[in-house]
Motif scaffolding. Structure first.
Motif, short mmCIF file in Angstrom:
data_model
loop_
_atom_site.label_atom_id
_atom_site.label_comp_id
_atom_site.label_asym_id
_atom_site.label_seq_id
_atom_site.Cartn_x
_atom_site.Cartn_y
_atom_site.Cartn_z
N LYS A 308 0.85 -1.12 0.11
CA LYS A 308 0.44 0.11 0.38
C LYS A 308 0.87 1.78 0.14
N TRP A 309 1.81 0.97 1.00
CA TRP A 309 2.45 2.86 1.31
C TRP A 309 4.04 2.72 0.82
N LEU A 310 4.19 0.74 1.37
CA LEU A 310 5.80 1.31 0.97
C LEU A 310 6.70 1.06 -0.05
N LEU A 311 5.76 1.10 -0.83
CA LEU A 311 7.23 1.42 -2.38
C LEU A 311 6.83 0.00 -3.15
N VAL A 312 6.70 -1.20 -2.22
CA VAL A 312 6.52 -3.11 -2.86
C VAL A 312 5.62 -2.81 -4.09
N ASN A 313 5.33 -3.66 -5.21
CA ASN A 313 4.27 -3.50 -6.47
C ASN A 313 3.65 -4.36 -5.37
N PHE A 314 2.61 -4.94 -5.68
CA PHE A 314 1.16 -5.20 -4.68
C PHE A 314 1.63 -7.13 -5.62
N ASP A 315 1.53 -7.93 -4.54
CA ASP A 315 1.19 -7.94 -2.94
C ASP A 315 2.81 -8.19 -2.49
N ALA A 316 2.30 -7.65 -0.94
CA ALA A 316 3.48 -8.16 -0.44
C ALA A 316 2.82 -7.65 0.98
N SER A 317 1.81 -8.78 1.52
CA SER A 317 1.68 -8.32 2.96
C SER A 317 2.31 -9.38 3.69
N CYS A 318 2.85 -8.41 5.07
CA CYS A 318 3.89 -8.92 5.58
C CYS A 318 2.53 -9.62 7.41
N LEU A 319 2.77 -10.22 7.43
CA LEU A 319 1.73 -11.33 8.62
C LEU A 319 3.08 -11.41 10.01
N PHE A 320 2.95 -11.05 10.67
CA PHE A 320 3.33 -11.70 11.75
C PHE A 320 2.94 -12.03 12.93
N VAL A 321 3.12 -13.42 13.45
CA VAL A 321 2.38 -13.80 14.34
C VAL A 321 3.45 -13.99 15.77
N ASN A 474 0.59 8.22 -2.15
CA ASN A 474 0.68 7.68 -3.96
C ASN A 474 2.64 8.01 -3.53
N ALA A 475 3.55 7.33 -4.42
CA ALA A 475 4.62 7.30 -4.66
C ALA A 475 4.93 8.33 -5.22
N ASN A 476 3.66 9.14 -6.26
CA ASN A 476 3.95 9.94 -7.15
C ASN A 476 3.31 11.85 -6.70
N ALA A 477 2.98 11.12 -5.43
CA ALA A 477 2.29 12.69 -4.54
C ALA A 477 3.43 13.65 -4.73
N GLU A 478 2.65 15.28 -4.98
CA GLU A 478 3.21 16.11 -5.36
C GLU A 478 2.52 17.49 -4.39
N GLU A 479 3.21 18.09 -3.86
CA GLU A 479 2.47 19.71 -3.52
C GLU A 479 1.98 20.05 -4.76
N LYS A 480 1.92 19.98 -5.36
CA LYS A 480 1.24 20.74 -6.62
C LYS A 480 -0.14 20.06 -7.33
N TRP A 481 0.00 18.90 -6.92
CA TRP A 481 -0.72 18.30 -7.20
C TRP A 481 -2.06 18.01 -6.01
N VAL A 482 -1.69 18.31 -4.95
CA VAL A 482 -2.23 18.61 -3.88
C VAL A 482 -2.91 19.71 -4.04
N LYS A 483 -2.15 20.52 -4.12
CA LYS A 483 -3.07 22.30 -4.29
C LYS A 483 -3.99 21.98 -5.56
N LYS A 484 -3.56 21.30 -6.07
CA LYS A 484 -4.47 21.50 -8.14
C LYS A 484 -5.88 20.32 -7.43
N ALA A 485 -5.89 19.61 -6.39
CA ALA A 485 -7.42 18.29 -6.20
C ALA A 485 -8.34 19.68 -5.06
N PHE A 486 -7.02 20.72 -4.35
CA PHE A 486 -7.83 21.94 -3.46
C PHE A 486 -8.90 22.55 -3.97
#
Ligand code: PLP
Length: 500
Positions: A308-321, A474-486
């Motif tokens: 999701k947020w750590l730059l490894v492409n789907f799939d990589a779900s880290c389960l710890f028990v 997202n990995a390419n998130a940028e200030e200018k895009w956040v402002k644009k979204a707003f």
């Protein structure tokens, strides 16, 4: 395709992938095609004769890319991100080349042993308690998704409870008791848990109980709420066996009150407690979030998606028990064709016993490449940058408190907002008529934003009201895009509300 043809085709594919990434900001973020667009363009049967790559590759640009929602587009602010990176793609490439469905250690020792090493790295990187490290009774295993991790833990929890309840019984007497116990089992979760939890209970074949969380508690599951639910269930003669707690709920990124839940766990030690940190668990790479992990050692399992947020492409779900034997006891079955000296020796890990499927992909490689290429510091930088963008967005929203209100966040780069009707037009805040109007203007503005295609958002329901989720992670998130979204949100909201 021979080696020379592969070399040429692979270079061409790599060039096209780089071009795709570099030109993403210039195209609409969502697919601009109608449902069923693809099949008229493709033949109804597979080709009878071989086709060269030079015939196949152009169809990517012509037919496939137009039908993609571009998750790596900087205007993609929907759901939670599914990030990727070049080192991760390289991991996939080697994994595909080796194609070792390494269910047993013997299948390819490197697959198993690298997974153990990188899962320990991830455990330490997230400051998870040592009980989840492979050196003791616990350990980590890569699953396909957070949903798969949940159902896997639920099945292990179910079996652990059944074994406890049926201790000392044998034969028919045991079978009867097993059926009786299974009929009384209840899985639980706060009402903000992801649908993967009730779905897990469906698959595990047990009842499910959603615990109501309160607005005053920030929709977090509290110790009190959990304790009351457990007592209520037991009062009905039923048997609670599993609870999902959440770090970063899907709707609003709420974090359950782990300290209190850890106290409840002491009173119900046989009830399995799972921490679903599918998205927000990634933030644990940063010291400022690591206090959340303080009580995880009291729980049975923890899962986060690097995809999701750590730059490894789907799939990589880290389960710890905490106790790998809990998984092995529930999942291990060894027919003669899976029996081998290394398994018998007990010196190796056979990850098939820690999961539902038998075969598994070599996913540790891409995690290894990403951890090494970015270093922990690189991942921290990415998390802090995107969290900062969430704060920037929320700051912009606050400046227009006449037009919007923040219902949750910014938390973990998620801000949840509503559009406000003009003051005095439809009753007062809290009135039913006002709530209806908030829902209407929020829905209309949200739909108009997504129709525009420049940015892509999702909506959700918070406390019974519609809200818009804006995720800047997202990995390419940028200030200018956040402002644009707003700016886009302001434009559409003003149109709907009627101030412009
Ligand atoms: N848990 C939470 C909190 C989520 O937000 C999600 C998806 O967004 C999931 C579980 C399901 O994740 P997966 O698609 O990996 O099953």
């Amino acid at each position: 395709m021979n080696a020379d043809e592969f070399r040429k085709a692979a270079h061409a594919a790599v060039e096209e992938i780089i071009h795709y990434n570099e030109t993403l900001p210039t195209v609409p973020v969502t697919a601009q095609i109608p449902p069923g667009y693809l099949s008229p363009h493709l033949p109804s049967t597979a080709p009878q004769h071989p086709q060269p790559w030079s015939t196949i590759q152009p169809d990517i640009a012509t037919h496939i890319i137009p039908g993609l929602t571009h998750w790596q587009h900087p205007g993609f602010m929907s759901w939670f991100p599914a990030t990727t990176s070049y080192p991760s793609l390289l991991g996939e490439m080697y994994s595909a080349a080796f194609t070792a469905p390494a269910f047993n250690w013997l299948c390819s020792p490197a697959c198993t042993e690298l997974e153990t090493v990188v899962m320990d790295w991830v455990c330490r990187m997230l400051a998870l308690p040592d009980v989840f490290l492979s050196g003791g009774e616990g350990g980590g295993v890569i699953q396909g998704s957070a949903s798969e991790a949940i159902v896997t833990c639920m099945v292990a929890a179910r079996e652990r409870m059944v074994v406890k309840e049926c201790k000392g019984l044998e034969g028919e007497e045991r079978e009867k008791k097993v059926a009786e116990v299974k009929g009384r089992l209840v899985a639980l979760g706060g009402d903000q848990v992801h649908s993967a939890t009730p779905k897990g209970a469906m698959i595990a074949g047990t009842r499910y109980h959603a615990i109501t969380t309160r607005r005053e508690d920030g929709f977090r599951l509290t110790g009190k709420g959990l304790r009351e639910a457990l007592k209520e269930i037991e009062g009905k003669g039923l048997l609670p066996y599993y609870v999902t707690t959440t770090m970063g709920s899907t709707g609003i990124c709420a974090v359950d009150v782990f300290e209190e839940i850890a106290e409840v766990k002491k009173e119900w030690p046989d009830v399995w407690i799972h921490v679903d940190a599918a998205y927000a668990g990634a933030a644990l790479v940063c010291e400022e979030y690591q206090h959340h992990a303080k009580f995880f050692g009291e729980f049975d399992s923890f899962d986060m998606n690097m995809h999701k947020w750590l730059l490894v492409n789907f799939d990589a779900s880290c389960l710890f028990v905490r106790k790998r034997q809990d998984l092995i006891s529930a999942m291990s079955i060894t027919p003669s064709y899976l029996l081998n000296p290394s398994h018998i020796s007990g010196l190796v890990t056979d990850y098939r016993d820690w999961q539902i499927p038998l075969g598994r992909r070599f996913r540790a490689l891409k995690i290894w490449f990403v951890l090494r290429s970015y270093g922990v510091s690189g991942l921290q930088k990415h998390i802090r940058h995107t969290v900062g963008l969430g704060e920037l967005f929320a700051g912009l929203v606050r400046e227009r408190s006449d037009l919007f209100r923040i219902v949750a966040g910014p938390a973990f780069a998620l801000t949840v907002i509503q559009v406000l009707p003009k003051k005095g037009e439809k009753g007062n805040d809290g009135d039913e008529a006002w709530v209806q109007e908030v829902n209407r203007v929020t829905k209309e503005a949200y739909e108009a934003v997504n129709r525009g295609g420049e940015i892509f958002l999702t909506s959700g329901v918070v406390g019974g009201q519609l809200a818009i989720r804006v995720v800047s992670a997202n990995a390419n998130a940028e200030e200018k895009w956040v402002k644009k979204a707003f700016e886009i949100l302001v434009k559409e909201a003003e149109k709907v509300v009627g101030t412009s």
